[in-house]
Scaffold this active site. Structure first.
Site, PDB file in Angstrom:
ATOM      1  NE  ARG A  83      -2.936   0.432   3.299  1.00 51.15           N
ATOM      2  CZ  ARG A  83      -2.630   0.847   4.563  1.00 51.15           C
ATOM      3  NH1 ARG A  83      -2.085   2.303   4.332  1.00 51.15           N
ATOM      4  NH2 ARG A  83      -2.672   0.213   5.499  1.00 51.15           N
ATOM      5  CE1 TYR A 100     -15.300  12.040 -17.058  1.00 50.75           C
ATOM      6  CE2 TYR A 100     -14.087  12.126 -15.013  1.00 50.75           C
ATOM      7  CZ  TYR A 100     -14.890  11.295 -15.953  1.00 50.75           C
ATOM      8  OH  TYR A 100     -15.210  10.154 -15.780  1.00 50.75           O
ATOM      9  CG  ASP A 116      -7.837  15.527 -15.588  1.00 46.12           C
ATOM     10  OD1 ASP A 116      -7.194  14.953 -16.481  1.00 46.12           O
ATOM     11  OD2 ASP A 116      -9.051  15.088 -15.238  1.00 46.12           O
ATOM     12  CE  LYS A 167     -10.552   7.922 -19.012  1.00 45.38           C
ATOM     13  NZ  LYS A 167     -12.066   7.071 -18.859  1.00 45.38           N
TER      14      LYS A 167
HETATM   15  C1  LIG Z   1     -10.552  14.345 -17.921  1.00 44.56           C
HETATM   16  C2  LIG Z   1     -10.651  13.220 -17.067  1.00 44.56           C
HETATM   17  N1  LIG Z   1     -10.119  13.137 -16.048  1.00 44.56           N
HETATM   18  C3  LIG Z   1     -10.589  12.135 -15.160  1.00 44.56           C
HETATM   19  C4  LIG Z   1     -11.059  11.156 -15.452  1.00 44.56           C
HETATM   20  C5  LIG Z   1     -11.160  10.063 -14.639  1.00 44.56           C
HETATM   21  O1  LIG Z   1     -10.602   8.834 -14.760  1.00 44.56           O
HETATM   22  P1  LIG Z   1     -11.065   7.430 -14.380  1.00 44.56           P
HETATM   23  O2  LIG Z   1     -12.299   7.065 -14.915  1.00 44.56           O
HETATM   24  O3  LIG Z   1      -9.676   6.478 -14.563  1.00 44.56           O
HETATM   25  O4  LIG Z   1     -11.309   7.589 -12.788  1.00 44.56           O
HETATM   26  C6  LIG Z   1     -11.497  11.018 -16.685  1.00 44.56           C
HETATM   27  C7  LIG Z   1     -12.486   9.978 -17.322  1.00 44.56           C
HETATM   28  O5  LIG Z   1     -13.040   9.723 -18.209  1.00 44.56           O
HETATM   29  C8  LIG Z   1     -11.297  12.187 -17.556  1.00 44.56           C
HETATM   30  O6  LIG Z   1     -11.904  12.160 -19.054  1.00 44.56           O
END
Ligand SMILES: Cc1ncc(COP(=O)(O)O)c(C=O)c1O
Length: 389
Positions: free
Chosen positions: A54, A107, A180, A203
């Site tokens: 962890r 998002y 992000d 992704k």
């Molecule tokens: C811009 C963005 N940030 C964060 C996330 C969250 O990622 P996760 O689904 O791996 O938690 C996503 C998911 O689509 C995203 O498009």
């Protein structure tokens, strides 16, 4: 030794010196031993050694080092999902009474986090548009503003924020910046003086839609201050998932380039289509974000959105008619994906907010995969014919 004991204390296989595997093994062990208790307490052991998975494990550490290097930073913490990375980047930097600036163009779960979850802990927010520098300046100047989180380009409408401007405004007001960078990719935006860069590794990094992960990247000091939180929260990425993401990253650059090229081809096709009123893809020369994206990014990614002047019913008919695009809310896989933007990403927005974000009943987001673009265009063409018959 009895066989029962041997079955537990198994023989080890030590590799002869120089006889190295080309692919590092997956470390699945939860626990790591030291010969003596005192050895576990040395500075070296605490800095480079492993104790409990962890806290850290070698496979996950390898991924963290790679991500940090790709973004030109010293260190990183890999966690179980992209959203865990968002929480890890924000929570340790905030206290009750603080304010976070975030953007209308973001998002949806990040909006949910800020507008619903963090309210509970008296963490306030200001939501502004990436295209409104005066509102950004005003929000940053508020005395309680401590942190700003933004995306480049934004999900789902591919808006391109002026990163240098946001960073300059944030520095002037002593605001911590969190980018992000999931849509931007691990090779983009590292040159900007952003405090923390995070990614959903689910992704483009892993790329095949078969593993989840997230990472927060920054300088050693900032990452060091997040580490005790990450350990205590237990949002650790496990070694198997880290291995899968490391494997995906081997082909990341090849895939990302092809995603960009195919998305560009499809964006051009859509721009010329009579049923499409607007395409959102910063790689198109007439997109309002083109100049900024060209100066900030190497490749605009594989996601684009477009609008049809139609009812929700026709929009959904179009989506349902697609054969090669799977209807899901993720992006960055080998296969192409499609999503109805209003339903999936804007349910929490008022009509006015959705309109400001450019989202209508006929807005569709595509994540362009690695199939041949001719097949994807043929699929889109038959779906238009079916929806508007
Ligand atoms: C811009 C963005 N940030 C964060 C996330 C969250 O990622 P996760 O689904 O791996 O938690 C996503 C998911 O689509 C995203 O498009």
């Amino acid at each position: 030794m009895k066989k029962e004991t041997r079955a537990i204390h198994q023989p080890s296989v030590d590799l002869p010196e120089g006889n190295e595997p080309l692919v590092s093994p997956i470390y699945r062990s939860v626990k790591y031993s030291f010969p003596r208790i005192a050895d576990a307490l040395t500075i070296e052991a605490r800095r480079d050694g492993f104790d409990y998975a962890r806290d850290a494990s070698p496979t996950t550490r390898q991924l963290e080092r790679l991500c940090a290097e790709l973004q030109g930073r010293d260190d990183a913490i890999a966690v179980s999902t992209g959203m865990a990375a968002v929480w890890l980047a924000l929570l340790p930097n905030l206290s009750a009474g603080d304010r976070v600036v975030f953007f209308l163009e973001c998002y949806r779960p990040i909006r949910t986090m800020l507008r619903e979850r963090l309210e509970q802990f008296d963490i306030r927010h200001s939501m502004v548009s990436v295209h409104d520098p005066d509102a950004i300046r005003e929000a940053f100047a508020l005395e309680d503003t401590k942190l700003a989180i933004f995306e480049a380009p934004t999900n789902p409408m591919l808006q391109v924020p002026d990163i240098q401007k946001i960073v300059d405004l944030a520095k002037a007001s002593d605001v911590v910046t969190v980018l992000d960078n999931t849509f931007g990719g691990l090779h983009n935006h590292g040159a900007y003086d952003i405090d923390l860069i995070l990614h959903s590794l689910t992704k483009y990094a892993s790329g095949h839609g078969d593993v989840m992960g997230g990472v927060v990247i920054g300088d050693r000091k900032r990452i060091g201050s997040l580490k005790p939180w990450a350990i205590n929260m237990g949002a650790t990425l496990d070694g198997d998932a880290a291995f899968m993401i490391l494997r995906g990253l081997r082909t990341y650059f090849l895939r990302y380039r092809q995603h960009c090229a195919s998305a560009h081809t499809i964006a051009e096709y859509l721009r010329g289509h009579s049923r499409v009123s607007r395409v959102f893809y910063p790689g198109l020369s007439d997109d309002p974000g083109f100049a900024l994206a060209s100066s900030q990014m190497d490749g605009c990614g594989g996601v684009l959105s477009f609008q049809m002047d139609c009812t929700q019913e026709i929009c959904w008919k179009f989506i349902d008619a697609l054969q090669l695009f799977a209807t899901v809310s993720s992006v960055g896989s080998t296969e192409s994906l499609v999503a109805p933007v209003k339903l999936y990403f804007a349910r929490d927005l008022s009509e006015q907010e959705a309109e400001r974000a450019g989202i209508t009943d006929g807005t569709v987001r595509l994540s362009v995969g690695l199939e041949h673009p001719d097949d994807l265009i043929a699929d889109l063409e038959q779906a238009f014919a079916c929806a508007f018959e």
